[in-house]
Design a protein around this motif. Structure first.
Motif, PDB file in Angstrom:
ATOM      1  N   ALA A 276       0.826  -1.209   0.000  1.00 56.53           N
ATOM      2  CA  ALA A 276       0.000   0.000   0.000  1.00 56.53           C
ATOM      3  C   ALA A 276       0.863   1.263   0.000  1.00 56.53           C
ATOM      4  CB  ALA A 276      -0.928  -0.004   1.214  1.00 56.53           C
ATOM      5  N   THR A 277       1.973   1.233   0.734  1.00 54.90           N
ATOM      6  CA  THR A 277       2.871   2.384   0.780  1.00 54.90           C
ATOM      7  C   THR A 277       3.530   2.625  -0.572  1.00 54.90           C
ATOM      8  OG1 THR A 277       3.332   2.020   3.133  1.00 54.90           O
ATOM      9  CG2 THR A 277       4.920   3.353   1.905  1.00 54.90           C
ATOM     10  N   VAL A 278       3.996   1.553  -1.200  1.00 57.46           N
ATOM     11  CA  VAL A 278       4.622   1.681  -2.522  1.00 57.46           C
ATOM     12  C   VAL A 278       3.605   2.180  -3.546  1.00 57.46           C
ATOM     13  CG1 VAL A 278       5.786   0.437  -4.385  1.00 57.46           C
ATOM     14  CG2 VAL A 278       6.370  -0.067  -2.019  1.00 57.46           C
ATOM     15  N   ALA A 279       2.345   1.756  -3.407  1.00 54.87           N
ATOM     16  CA  ALA A 279       1.296   2.227  -4.322  1.00 54.87           C
ATOM     17  C   ALA A 279       1.156   3.746  -4.243  1.00 54.87           C
ATOM     18  CB  ALA A 279      -0.033   1.557  -3.988  1.00 54.87           C
ATOM     19  N   TYR A 280       1.270   4.304  -3.038  1.00 54.51           N
ATOM     20  CA  TYR A 280       1.213   5.764  -2.928  1.00 54.51           C
ATOM     21  C   TYR A 280       2.476   6.410  -3.487  1.00 54.51           C
ATOM     22  CZ  TYR A 280       1.484  10.472  -1.155  1.00 54.51           C
ATOM     23  OH  TYR A 280       1.638  11.831  -1.076  1.00 54.51           O
ATOM     24  N   LEU A 281       3.635   5.776  -3.262  1.00 49.39           N
ATOM     25  CA  LEU A 281       4.901   6.336  -3.743  1.00 49.39           C
ATOM     26  C   LEU A 281       4.913   6.476  -5.259  1.00 49.39           C
ATOM     27  CD1 LEU A 281       7.547   4.571  -1.455  1.00 49.39           C
ATOM     28  CD2 LEU A 281       6.711   6.932  -1.321  1.00 49.39           C
ATOM     29  N   VAL A 282       4.156   5.612  -5.951  1.00 49.21           N
ATOM     30  CA  VAL A 282       4.036   5.749  -7.404  1.00 49.21           C
ATOM     31  C   VAL A 282       3.522   7.137  -7.754  1.00 49.21           C
ATOM     32  CG1 VAL A 282       2.749   4.971  -9.431  1.00 49.21           C
ATOM     33  CG2 VAL A 282       3.711   3.294  -7.849  1.00 49.21           C
ATOM     34  N   ASN A 283       2.472   7.568  -7.071  1.00 50.88           N
ATOM     35  CA  ASN A 283       1.879   8.879  -7.342  1.00 50.88           C
ATOM     36  C   ASN A 283       2.786  10.012  -6.886  1.00 50.88           C
ATOM     37  OD1 ASN A 283      -1.068   8.094  -8.179  1.00 50.88           O
ATOM     38  ND2 ASN A 283      -0.608   6.843  -6.402  1.00 50.88           N
ATOM     39  N   LEU A 284       3.408   9.851  -5.720  1.00 52.47           N
ATOM     40  CA  LEU A 284       4.291  10.900  -5.201  1.00 52.47           C
ATOM     41  C   LEU A 284       5.497  11.099  -6.113  1.00 52.47           C
ATOM     42  CD1 LEU A 284       5.091  12.897  -2.968  1.00 52.47           C
ATOM     43  CD2 LEU A 284       6.181  10.994  -1.760  1.00 52.47           C
ATOM     44  N   THR A 285       6.119  10.008  -6.550  1.00 46.08           N
ATOM     45  CA  THR A 285       7.303  10.137  -7.403  1.00 46.08           C
ATOM     46  C   THR A 285       6.949  10.635  -8.796  1.00 46.08           C
ATOM     47  OG1 THR A 285       7.162   7.757  -7.919  1.00 46.08           O
ATOM     48  CG2 THR A 285       8.678   8.424  -6.157  1.00 46.08           C
ATOM     49  N   ASN A 286       5.734  10.330  -9.289  1.00 41.70           N
ATOM     50  CA  ASN A 286       5.285  10.939 -10.547  1.00 41.70           C
ATOM     51  C   ASN A 286       5.337  12.458 -10.446  1.00 41.70           C
ATOM     52  OD1 ASN A 286       4.793   8.542 -11.864  1.00 41.70           O
ATOM     53  ND2 ASN A 286       2.582   8.618 -11.624  1.00 41.70           N
ATOM     54  N   PHE A 287       4.813  12.968  -9.338  1.00 39.12           N
ATOM     55  CA  PHE A 287       4.797  14.416  -9.105  1.00 39.12           C
ATOM     56  C   PHE A 287       6.222  14.970  -8.961  1.00 39.12           C
ATOM     57  CE2 PHE A 287       5.176  17.311  -5.358  1.00 39.12           C
ATOM     58  CZ  PHE A 287       4.890  18.493  -6.023  1.00 39.12           C
ATOM     59  N   LEU A 288       7.077  14.274  -8.203  1.00 43.08           N
ATOM     60  CA  LEU A 288       8.430  14.768  -7.949  1.00 43.08           C
ATOM     61  C   LEU A 288       9.290  14.755  -9.213  1.00 43.08           C
ATOM     62  CD1 LEU A 288       9.209  13.145  -4.462  1.00 43.08           C
ATOM     63  CD2 LEU A 288       8.668  15.542  -4.955  1.00 43.08           C
ATOM     64  N   VAL A 289       9.138  13.709 -10.032  1.00 44.17           N
ATOM     65  CA  VAL A 289       9.896  13.663 -11.280  1.00 44.17           C
ATOM     66  C   VAL A 289       9.517  14.833 -12.171  1.00 44.17           C
ATOM     67  CG1 VAL A 289      10.161  12.409 -13.460  1.00 44.17           C
ATOM     68  CG2 VAL A 289      10.374  11.191 -11.305  1.00 44.17           C
ATOM     69  N   THR A 290       8.220  15.117 -12.282  1.00 42.86           N
ATOM     70  CA  THR A 290       7.771  16.237 -13.105  1.00 42.86           C
ATOM     71  C   THR A 290       8.235  17.570 -12.534  1.00 42.86           C
ATOM     72  OG1 THR A 290       5.814  14.962 -13.718  1.00 42.86           O
ATOM     73  CG2 THR A 290       5.757  17.313 -14.171  1.00 42.86           C
ATOM     74  N   LYS A 291       8.225  17.678 -11.215  1.00 40.54           N
ATOM     75  CA  LYS A 291       8.631  18.934 -10.567  1.00 40.54           C
ATOM     76  C   LYS A 291      10.115  19.212 -10.769  1.00 40.54           C
ATOM     77  CE  LYS A 291       8.911  21.160  -6.027  1.00 40.54           C
ATOM     78  NZ  LYS A 291       8.677  21.017  -4.571  1.00 40.54           N
ATOM     79  N   HIS A 292      10.945  18.182 -10.650  1.00 44.21           N
ATOM     80  CA  HIS A 292      12.396  18.373 -10.714  1.00 44.21           C
ATOM     81  C   HIS A 292      12.962  18.195 -12.111  1.00 44.21           C
ATOM     82  CE1 HIS A 292      13.422  18.741  -6.375  1.00 44.21           C
ATOM     83  NE2 HIS A 292      12.260  18.135  -6.238  1.00 44.21           N
ATOM     84  N   THR A 293      12.164  17.688 -13.046  1.00 44.06           N
ATOM     85  CA  THR A 293      12.637  17.582 -14.430  1.00 44.06           C
ATOM     86  C   THR A 293      11.599  18.219 -15.338  1.00 44.06           C
ATOM     87  OG1 THR A 293      11.702  15.332 -14.627  1.00 44.06           O
ATOM     88  CG2 THR A 293      14.015  15.515 -13.969  1.00 44.06           C
ATOM     89  N   SER A 294      10.765  17.382 -15.959  1.00 47.87           N
ATOM     90  CA  SER A 294       9.694  17.886 -16.819  1.00 47.87           C
ATOM     91  C   SER A 294       8.714  16.763 -17.096  1.00 47.87           C
ATOM     92  CB  SER A 294      10.263  18.411 -18.149  1.00 47.87           C
ATOM     93  OG  SER A 294      10.780  17.332 -18.909  1.00 47.87           O
ATOM     94  N   ALA A 295       7.560  17.127 -17.640  1.00 49.92           N
ATOM     95  CA  ALA A 295       6.567  16.118 -18.008  1.00 49.92           C
ATOM     96  C   ALA A 295       7.089  15.235 -19.136  1.00 49.92           C
ATOM     97  CB  ALA A 295       5.266  16.801 -18.438  1.00 49.92           C
ATOM     98  N   LEU A 296       7.926  15.810 -20.011  1.00 49.83           N
ATOM     99  CA  LEU A 296       8.515  15.029 -21.099  1.00 49.83           C
ATOM    100  C   LEU A 296       9.431  13.938 -20.559  1.00 49.83           C
ATOM    101  CD1 LEU A 296       9.013  14.530 -24.087  1.00 49.83           C
ATOM    102  CD2 LEU A 296      10.807  16.283 -24.018  1.00 49.83           C
ATOM    103  N   THR A 297      10.214  14.272 -19.521  1.00 51.27           N
ATOM    104  CA  THR A 297      11.086  13.271 -18.901  1.00 51.27           C
ATOM    105  C   THR A 297      10.264  12.131 -18.329  1.00 51.27           C
ATOM    106  OG1 THR A 297      12.726  14.959 -18.341  1.00 51.27           O
ATOM    107  CG2 THR A 297      12.838  12.888 -17.119  1.00 51.27           C
ATOM    108  N   LEU A 298       9.142  12.461 -17.699  1.00 51.11           N
ATOM    109  CA  LEU A 298       8.263  11.429 -17.143  1.00 51.11           C
ATOM    110  C   LEU A 298       7.740  10.511 -18.246  1.00 51.11           C
ATOM    111  CD1 LEU A 298       6.881  10.414 -14.541  1.00 51.11           C
ATOM    112  CD2 LEU A 298       4.950  11.878 -15.121  1.00 51.11           C
ATOM    113  N   GLN A 299       7.428  11.084 -19.394  1.00 52.22           N
ATOM    114  CA  GLN A 299       6.935  10.283 -20.511  1.00 52.22           C
ATOM    115  C   GLN A 299       8.022   9.350 -21.032  1.00 52.22           C
ATOM    116  OE1 GLN A 299       5.972  12.325 -24.272  1.00 52.22           O
ATOM    117  NE2 GLN A 299       3.978  11.344 -24.193  1.00 52.22           N
ATOM    118  N   VAL A 300       9.248   9.851 -21.134  1.00 55.64           N
ATOM    119  CA  VAL A 300      10.372   9.020 -21.592  1.00 55.64           C
ATOM    120  C   VAL A 300      10.634   7.886 -20.602  1.00 55.64           C
ATOM    121  CG1 VAL A 300      12.853   9.006 -22.078  1.00 55.64           C
ATOM    122  CG2 VAL A 300      11.428  10.889 -22.903  1.00 55.64           C
ATOM    123  N   LEU A 301      10.618   8.210 -19.315  1.00 54.06           N
ATOM    124  CA  LEU A 301      10.813   7.183 -18.286  1.00 54.06           C
ATOM    125  C   LEU A 301       9.716   6.131 -18.374  1.00 54.06           C
ATOM    126  CD1 LEU A 301      11.761   9.375 -15.187  1.00 54.06           C
ATOM    127  CD2 LEU A 301      13.291   7.959 -16.554  1.00 54.06           C
ATOM    128  N   GLY A 302       8.490   6.556 -18.648  1.00 57.49           N
ATOM    129  CA  GLY A 302       7.389   5.613 -18.773  1.00 57.49           C
ATOM    130  C   GLY A 302       7.583   4.660 -19.933  1.00 57.49           C
TER     131      GLY A 302
END
Length: 351
Positions: A276-302
């Motif tokens: 359950a904790t890791v399930a939340y971390l998925v959402n938190l790290t999505n936000f942090l990756v976008t905040k510290h890099t960009s939405a494009l980086t998140l798409q490439v990582l995906g």
């Protein structure tokens, strides 16, 4: 306070390749601002901090898949609806802490009954998608599950055309051909193919695509737009309430069964809480990756995550794979990359 701007990003508890979810994400701060505003960032270089966040993103996204697979297929915990409800309760609790105590993002109120009903509708679609995705892990290996999930752009384009009559360029539609061809190739050569598992995994993928399209329609006005963290804060408890009658009707007295299992094997408590904790971390790290890099980086990582998750799952669970199956998966991933590039060019031409 940094002014918010609209980015395209992905989120939720059973993550896969998604596109066109329009959410309000704070603008990417400069390195100086990050170091001033972050206790951890003040003692780490910006590059090291970004690398740790990306590593956490991979760990959480792949970790929740592997934990779900282990619980549902190997450990014998055959209650995917109840497991999803635990995920939702966890996301609600952690979101409350992150927003109200840690103040990671400003808290946003629901401004109208109409907005509330829109969020409830998104929660229902979200429930369907996540439950189907978790259930499919009982019947399919993670590698094949990820291959199917990679076809999300195809369903997004289909629903966008059906619901909004939005037409893409010919280049975008052509890029979707290898996405579909690859999954057909992989399905025909999958040693552990299971028809029911395949169908509900396709349903899960279609559900994620439908949610992204519907979200873009429902939460379009400036007054109703919510930050991804606030949207999760409201959607998670709604989703848990939606799932409660289904888990009681379909899975029986699952709470008593879980407590009985815990009395004989306390390891299940660790598994469920950790999951359950890791399930939340998925959402938190999505936000942090976008905040510290960009939405494009998140798409490439995906794009890369599906392949990495497939390889890791094969190494851990030792499920059989074929050359044809791996080729089909690679063709699908290539199609997703081509689709992403075609979308970028199409948007650049439109502007």
């Amino acid at each position: 306070m940094v002014e918010a701007q609209t980015w395209t990003t992905r989120r939720m508890s059973n993550p896969r390749l998604e596109s066109e979810q329009v959410l309000d994400i704070p603008a990417t701060p400069t390195g100086d601002v990050r170091n001033q505003n972050s206790g951890i960032g003040s003692s780490l270089s910006p590059n090291l901090l970004t690398a740790l966040i990306i590593a956490s993103w991979y760990f959480s996204n792949i970790g929740v898949l592997l934990l779900n697979k282990y619980l549902l297929s190997y450990y014998g915990y055959r209650y995917p609806i109840f497991l999803t409800m635990i995920h939702m309760l966890s996301c609600a609790a952690y979101s409350f802490i992150a927003i109200h105590w840690l103040e990671l993002v400003p808290f946003q109120h629901i401004v109208s009954r109409r907005q509330f009903l829109k969020i409830a509708a998104l929660s229902a679609i979200f429930c369907f998608s996540v439950v189907c995705g978790n259930t499919s892990l009982r019947y399919l290996p993670v590698s094949f599950n990820q291959a199917i999930g990679a076809t999300t752009p195809f369903f997004t384009a289909v629903f966008a055309f059906i619901i909004t009559c939005k037409k893409e360029s010919a280049e975008v539609y052509l890029a979707l051909l290898p996405v579909v061809f690859g999954i057909v190739l992989a399905s025909n050569s999958e040693p552990l193919f299971h028809l029911f598992g395949f169908l509900i995994c396709v349903g899960s993928t279609a559900g994620r695509a439908l949610k992204s399209v519907v979200q873009g329609i429902l939460l379009t006005s400036e007054a109703e737009k919510l930050h991804s963290m606030n949207l999760l804060l409201y959607m998670a408890p709604m989703a848990a309430l939606i799932l409660l009658p289904f888990t009681l009707y379909i899975e029986g007295n699952v709470t008593v069964v879980t407590l009985e299992k815990a009395r004989h094997d306390s390891f299940i408590i660790f598994l469920l809480l950790g999951n359950a904790t890791v399930a939340y971390l998925v959402n938190l790290t999505n936000f942090l990756v976008t905040k510290h890099t960009s939405a494009l980086t998140l798409q490439v990582l995906g794009n890369a995550k599906a392949a990495v998750a497939a390889v890791v799952s094969v190494l851990i669970f030792r499920n059989p794979v074929t050359v044809m199956g791996m080729t089909g998966f690679a063709v699908t991933i290539m199609g997703v990359v081509l689709y992403s590039e075609a979308k970028k060019r199409s948007k650049a031409t439109a502007h």
